[in-house]
Scaffold this active site. Structure first.
Site, PDB file in Angstrom:
ATOM      1  N   SER A  27       1.155  -1.105  -0.080  1.00  0.00           N
ATOM      2  CA  SER A  27      -0.193   0.140   0.076  1.00  0.00           C
ATOM      3  C   SER A  27       0.864   1.276  -0.058  1.00  0.00           C
ATOM      4  O   SER A  27       2.035   1.189   0.108  1.00  0.00           O
ATOM      5  CB  SER A  27      -0.825   0.027   1.184  1.00  0.00           C
ATOM      6  OG  SER A  27      -1.526   1.298   1.551  1.00  0.00           O
ATOM      7  N   TYR A  63      -2.848  -1.258  10.119  1.00  0.00           N
ATOM      8  CA  TYR A  63      -2.550  -1.230   8.621  1.00  0.00           C
ATOM      9  C   TYR A  63      -1.252  -0.990   8.217  1.00  0.00           C
ATOM     10  O   TYR A  63      -0.901  -1.788   7.379  1.00  0.00           O
ATOM     11  CB  TYR A  63      -3.706  -0.382   8.115  1.00  0.00           C
ATOM     12  CG  TYR A  63      -3.999  -0.752   6.554  1.00  0.00           C
ATOM     13  CD1 TYR A  63      -4.625  -1.821   6.041  1.00  0.00           C
ATOM     14  CD2 TYR A  63      -3.475   0.215   5.490  1.00  0.00           C
ATOM     15  CE1 TYR A  63      -5.176  -1.927   4.692  1.00  0.00           C
ATOM     16  CE2 TYR A  63      -3.455  -0.009   4.124  1.00  0.00           C
ATOM     17  CZ  TYR A  63      -4.379  -0.974   3.722  1.00  0.00           C
ATOM     18  OH  TYR A  63      -4.268  -1.056   2.366  1.00  0.00           O
TER      19      TYR A  63
END
Length: 269
Positions: free
Chosen positions: A141, A154
């Protein structure tokens, strides 16, 4: 890398980036083994891929189920005969600071976003080694490059994917298996809507966080899928998806410990 007649295994293929990448590969003649915990979603992706002329099978798979993951290579080999590409794309989101996120939720996210990448890679590596031209593609990401507040779990998982991928690339150098790590920026998927809320957060806080995140998700998934597949074809070790991901990577290199102060000013503007 030529994808025609190559067999690609893609997790999280029921929607978003997984579906878009599968369809981009289908257009190039790849054969697809598509997996997702969402049976209806992955079946729809397989149907779309078949409409493009691809041979696509769909499989309901919980990537946190160790036994199911360990047995999945045999299922794919029985149908497709081989595996040339593994794309570890399945992922979940969880907003909240470290103090807001409970241990159970933190472990759940790490198991999906990172643990599953390790399990799938371990399970499929023998089949990939048997290919004359293979690749592992792990989806990290933009938050595997920068670490904003409110993304403790995350970002930790996506930095782990990045580190694991880089180590694999070094360890597999000289073999027929290459490794790419993908860093998508703001791709317009449903990840913000489906993100798990931290225990104790109010409904207003959760909705505000989702609205803020959703505004940053602008790139159509189809465009992201094409960027990823073109990166795979180039055998790119790192694939940055979107101008925001490229800008974040550059800023982090220029100011590795001070980039967030600069980003805060840009966000306010």
């Amino acid at each position: 890398m030529k994808l025609n007649n190559r067999v690609a295994v893609i997790t999280g293929a029921g929607s978003g980036i997984g579906r878009a990448t599968a369809l981009a590969m289908a257009r190039r003649g790849a054969r697809l083994a598509l997996a997702d915990v969402d049976g209806d979603g992955v079946a729809a992706t397989a149907h779309e891929a078949a409409a493009l002329g691809a041979h696509a099978t769909h499989h309901v798979l919980d990537v946190t189920d160790r036994a199911a993951v360990a047995g999945f290579p045999a299922v794919v080999r029985a149908v497709h005969g081989k595996v040339d590409l593994l794309m570890n794309n399945a992922g979940v989101a969880l907003g909240g600071t470290f103090e807001q996120v409970g241990e159970t939720d933190f472990d759940w996210l790490m198991d999906v976003n990172f643990g599953a990448v390790v399990r799938m890679t371990r399970a499929f590596l023998p089949l990939l080694h048997a290919s004359d031209d293979a690749r592992i593609v792990n989806v990290s990401s933009i938050y595997g490059i920068i670490a904003p507040p409110g993304q403790a779990a995350y970002a930790a998982s996506k930095f782990a994917v990045r580190g694991f991928s880089n180590v694999l690339r070094h360890e597999l150098a000289g073999t027929t298996v290459g490794v790419s790590v993908v860093h998508p920026g703001g791709v317009a998927t449903k990840i913000a809507q489906s993100a798990r809320a931290p225990v104790g957060a109010t409904a207003e806080q959760v909705e505000q966080r989702r609205r803020t995140t959703q505004k940053m998700l602008r790139m159509p998934p189809a465009q992201a899928g094409e960027i990823i597949v073109r990166g795979i074809e180039r055998r790119a070790p790192r694939i940055l998806v979107g101008g925001d991901a490229k800008a974040a990577a550059l800023l982090e290199r220029l100011a590795p410990t001070g980039y967030w102060n600069l980003l805060k000013k840009a966000i306010k503007r």
